[in-house]
Structure formats: C-alpha cells, structure tokens
Enzyme design. Structure first.
Site, PDB file in Angstrom:
ATOM      1  N   ASP A   3       5.513   2.047  -0.376  1.00  0.00           N
ATOM      2  CA  ASP A   3       6.601   2.362   0.724  1.00  0.00           C
ATOM      3  C   ASP A   3       7.666   1.769  -0.134  1.00  0.00           C
ATOM      4  OD1 ASP A   3       7.609   2.403   3.426  1.00  0.00           O
ATOM      5  OD2 ASP A   3       7.120   0.351   3.473  1.00  0.00           O
ATOM      6  N   ASP A  28      10.933   0.250   2.515  1.00  0.00           N
ATOM      7  CA  ASP A  28      11.417  -0.716   3.332  1.00  0.00           C
ATOM      8  C   ASP A  28      10.417  -1.998   3.708  1.00  0.00           C
ATOM      9  OD1 ASP A  28      14.191   0.305   3.555  1.00  0.00           O
ATOM     10  OD2 ASP A  28      13.273   1.947   4.533  1.00  0.00           O
ATOM     11  N   ASP A  32       3.760  -2.390   3.712  1.00  0.00           N
ATOM     12  CA  ASP A  32       3.770  -3.571   4.528  1.00  0.00           C
ATOM     13  C   ASP A  32       3.390  -3.567   6.019  1.00  0.00           C
ATOM     14  OD1 ASP A  32       6.917  -3.920   5.861  1.00  0.00           O
ATOM     15  OD2 ASP A  32       6.378  -2.086   4.678  1.00  0.00           O
TER      16      ASP A  32
END
Length: 205
Positions: A20, A22, A178
C-alpha cells in the site's frame, strides 16, 4: 523520515511483495486528513469527517467515502467534485510527506530479488506524484490505482490485479498494509499480510 519500529517480513514461500502507499510506504495520512477537511469545508460540510473515522476508512476510494458521508449525515455532496477538491488540496501538501523508513528499507533491499507493486485506493495521478516527491518511483514494477479496478478496498480486486500484473499467484504474495480496509482486502485475496503500525511520532498512547 518517519519510523514505525522493527518490521519483520515473513518471506518464506513468497514470490512477490505488494505495498500500500499512503500510511504504509509514506507518512501521508495526516495530510490526506487535512485535505479532506479543506475540501469538505469548501463544500459547506465542515467537521462531518472525524479524524478517527477517517483513519478507520483509510484505503477506501475518496468517492466511496463521500457516498457514505451523504448517507450518514443526509448530505448531497457531489462525490466527484469533493474528490477533485480533496485531490487538489493534497497535492499542495506533497512537500511535507516523508518516507516511512522501515518499509522503504525493505523495498530497497528486495529490489531486483522479488517483483514488487504498489496497490492503492488512491488515484494514479496522486500516487505517481507522491512516489516522485519522495524519490521511490523506480523501486516498483507496477502501480495499481483506484481507476484500475471496479471495486476498491476492502474488496480484494486491487490486490488480485496487482498479483496478475506481477505474474504471481495470490497465495504467494506478501502485502504490507496499514488500514483496516486494505488488510481485509489482502486477506480476501488470499495473501499474507503484514500490518504496518502508525508512525511512532503519530501513534497515540
């Protein structure tokens, strides 16, 4: 650089790694939240997106979040217009973004050893500018963005598409993520997932 502390990757049997962007590769989430606040205030909907809700929704496409806000608060925001304003506001903050040290170190160490991709709920333009701003565009073989799939995270589509581009079976892919939506998406894709904690300078006690 931002830091999240030691991060071990279970690489046994893994043939590709998908990141991922961001909140995982770059410490950009605070600036995405600022951009959301600016865009919503511009359209007369200040304070409808609380910070904890924003983080819980991390990884989801902007327009999907606007649809949810309309439903939750009885609003009539134009998802496309809000998304464009939010994107514009975020791009003005690119110079404040930092790499997340431990994650980028893993990516640099794996470069040339395993195929790697970015799989993000963000738009390609924004992600490419983000990667360029922090100088890591050349680390990854492919970038899969929101417009490349019909269903965004938490659906598994974006990770399955990344695996297909890399030519690796989903069960042999490792994902670094995250956000709850992204973690769920990777799990639904049948991939191994490493959860990246919030950067230490942002984590709450």
């Amino acid at each position: 650089m931002a830091t999240v502390g030691p991060l071990e990757l279970p690489l046994d049997g893994i043939e590709a790694v998908i990141f991922d962007c961001d909140g995982t590769l770059v410490n950009s989430m605070p600036y995405h939240f600022e951009a959301w606040c600016e865009a919503l205030e511009y359209y007369g909907a200040a304070n409808v997106l609380k910070e904890d809700v924003f983080y819980a929704m991390g990884g989801r496409p902007t327009k999907d979040i606007v649809v949810d806000l309309n439903s939750d608060y009885g609003l009539k925001l134009d998802p496309e217009a809000v998304a464009m304003k939010k994107r514009e506001a975020f791009l003005q903050r690119l110079d404040r973004i930092e790499l997340i040290d431990e994650v980028v170190e893993h990516a640099r160490n794996l470069r040339g050893k395993l195929p790697m991709a970015i799989a993000t709920g963000g738009k390609r333009l924004v992600i490419e500018k983000t990667l360029q701003a922090v100088g890591v565009s050349d680390l990854f073989d492919d970038v899969v963005a929101a417009e490349d799939v019909t269903c965004g995270k938490p659906a598994p589509d974006i990770f399955l598409h990344a695996a297909k581009l890399l030519g690796v079976a989903p069960e042999k892919c490792l994902v670094l993520e995250d956000a709850p939506a992204g973690i769920m998406a990777a799990q639904l894709a049948g991939m191994t997932v490493v959860s990246v904690p919030a950067p230490l300078n942002l984590a709450t006690s």
